[in-house]
Design an enzyme around this catalytic site. Sequence first.
Site, short mmCIF file in Angstrom:
data_model
loop_
_atom_site.label_atom_id
_atom_site.label_comp_id
_atom_site.label_asym_id
_atom_site.label_seq_id
_atom_site.Cartn_x
_atom_site.Cartn_y
_atom_site.Cartn_z
N SER A 223 1.29 -1.36 -0.27
CA SER A 223 -0.16 0.14 -0.07
C SER A 223 1.14 1.53 -0.04
CB SER A 223 -0.89 0.09 0.85
OG SER A 223 -0.08 -0.12 2.45
N HIS A 251 -5.86 -4.22 -0.01
CA HIS A 251 -6.06 -3.24 -0.81
C HIS A 251 -6.32 -4.08 -1.93
CE1 HIS A 251 -4.81 0.14 1.00
NE2 HIS A 251 -4.29 -0.25 2.30
N LYS A 282 -12.35 -1.51 3.82
CA LYS A 282 -11.54 -0.32 3.15
C LYS A 282 -12.75 -0.04 2.01
CE LYS A 282 -6.60 -0.78 4.36
NZ LYS A 282 -5.77 -1.46 4.67
C1 LIG Z 1 -5.32 -1.69 6.38
C2 LIG Z 1 -4.97 -3.15 6.30
C3 LIG Z 1 -5.37 -4.15 7.33
C4 LIG Z 1 -6.04 -4.01 8.34
O1 LIG Z 1 -6.91 -4.15 7.97
P1 LIG Z 1 -8.18 -3.90 9.64
O2 LIG Z 1 -9.70 -4.27 9.24
O3 LIG Z 1 -8.51 -2.68 8.74
O4 LIG Z 1 -7.97 -3.92 10.37
C5 LIG Z 1 -4.38 -5.76 7.16
N1 LIG Z 1 -3.60 -5.89 5.89
C6 LIG Z 1 -3.27 -4.76 4.96
C7 LIG Z 1 -2.65 -5.13 4.20
C8 LIG Z 1 -4.36 -3.07 5.50
O5 LIG Z 1 -3.71 -2.89 4.58
#
Ligand SMILES: *Cc1c(COP(=O)(O)O)cnc(C)c1O
Length: 438
Positions: A223, A251, A282
């Site tokens: 990301s 992502h 997300k």
């Molecule tokens: C955002 C993200 C997470 C965390 O996700 P949440 O549901 O907000 O805990 C885990 N792994 C990756 C690769 C992320 O980008």
Amino acid sequence: MASYSVFKSPVLRNLAACRRQFGTTAAARSTRARIPAALEERVTQALDGMKKAGTFKTERVITTPQNSSIKVQNSTTPVLAFCANNYLGLADHLVVVQCISQFLDTCSNGLSSVRFICGTPKIHKDLEDQMSKFYGQHESGDTILYASCFDANAGIFESLLTDQDAIISDSLNHASIIDGVRLCKAKRFRYANGNVEDLDRQLTLAAEAGCRVKMVATDGVFSMDGVIAPLKDICDVVEKHDAILFVDDAHATGFLGPTGRGSGEYWGVMDRIHLVNSTLGKALGGASGGYTVGDKLLVSVLRNTSRPYLFSNTLAPSVVGAAEAAIDLVDNPTTRGPLLDQLWSNARLFRTRMSEAGFVLAGEGHAIIPVMLGDARLASKMAEKMLERGIYVVGFSYPVVPKDKARIRVQLSAAHTTEQVNGAVDAFIEVGRELNVI
Ligand SMILES: *Cc1c(COP(=O)(O)O)cnc(C)c1O
């Protein structure tokens, strides 16, 4: 005690009205347990250090729903948000938001327990089935929901691997994978980011060390860089070594690949990935929640041993309902098509115009487009000047990215109009010239 039906009345569901009717409790007197001097001194120094290094984080307060245009507190003019993971614009999508209130009418606010103790709600099972189908895993696979993807990552390695096994992890994996790996007793190997030759070498070392199960772990998309992991080549190496592949697709879920099924679909290797963890926080509505989808047997182990699942409350029913609505939107070609078209045409437009203007951009083929600046102070200065022009973007610097690789990470969304994207590029060009970046 007020009767339940009083609280159920639509008028009083409004918090302000409830307070008027029943009064609020008087604020407790402010108290403070004394912190030992040694701790106070250490944390004060640590915070000062962060402030000097420019890494101390302050949080901007926003006073509107999350959308392409938002308002920051104490500012009258709205700004355009180019820094959310709201890839499909579902965080404030009418269908998703309406679904929440519908579930609030028919379900409780929450379960007040974990699922194996007080009963598992049907809507949670429905969402898990829906997820399994989304991944084509409804026959041999299953899905388990967590309160977050962070939790899914915290639980998976410790549950599935022992000290007889190995975990081979990409060097740029997300913090939650790193923490999850720390909790597990398997031998640890690390390969250079996206480097398949190094992965091959590390897998050989793991075999030589006598490790029985070898699990390769990678983000589907990195990301900070906007780079998609080379999953096709990774699958070849994983299969050559008879290992298993775990992908964290936070992502990518909902928008990458022809029908939004993520990085596995993007590379045409969905059926070669053993376990996927991802988030509902997300693209899929932006609230909260995470999950693991994969082989039935493995998911069954997780339900019985994964600590964040066993010892933490399950998702709020309204959040589950909203996630179902979000996946419905992605699963339906009529609603998915225009969202994906808008997202990718925005990403292409931004990348093309910014490159033509002379900016150095990282990544490829993703809606995360980092504008590379190098110097940390330049990145934060540029972000400030962009905000003055009504564009909300954020500078990232060490330790989040390597030293001298500071950047502004721009994230495009289907919620942006073409005009808004053009406006952001115009602002970048103005500020870029002013700061001698282009
Ligand atoms: C955002 C993200 C997470 C965390 O996700 P949440 O549901 O907000 O805990 C885990 N792994 C990756 C690769 C992320 O980008």
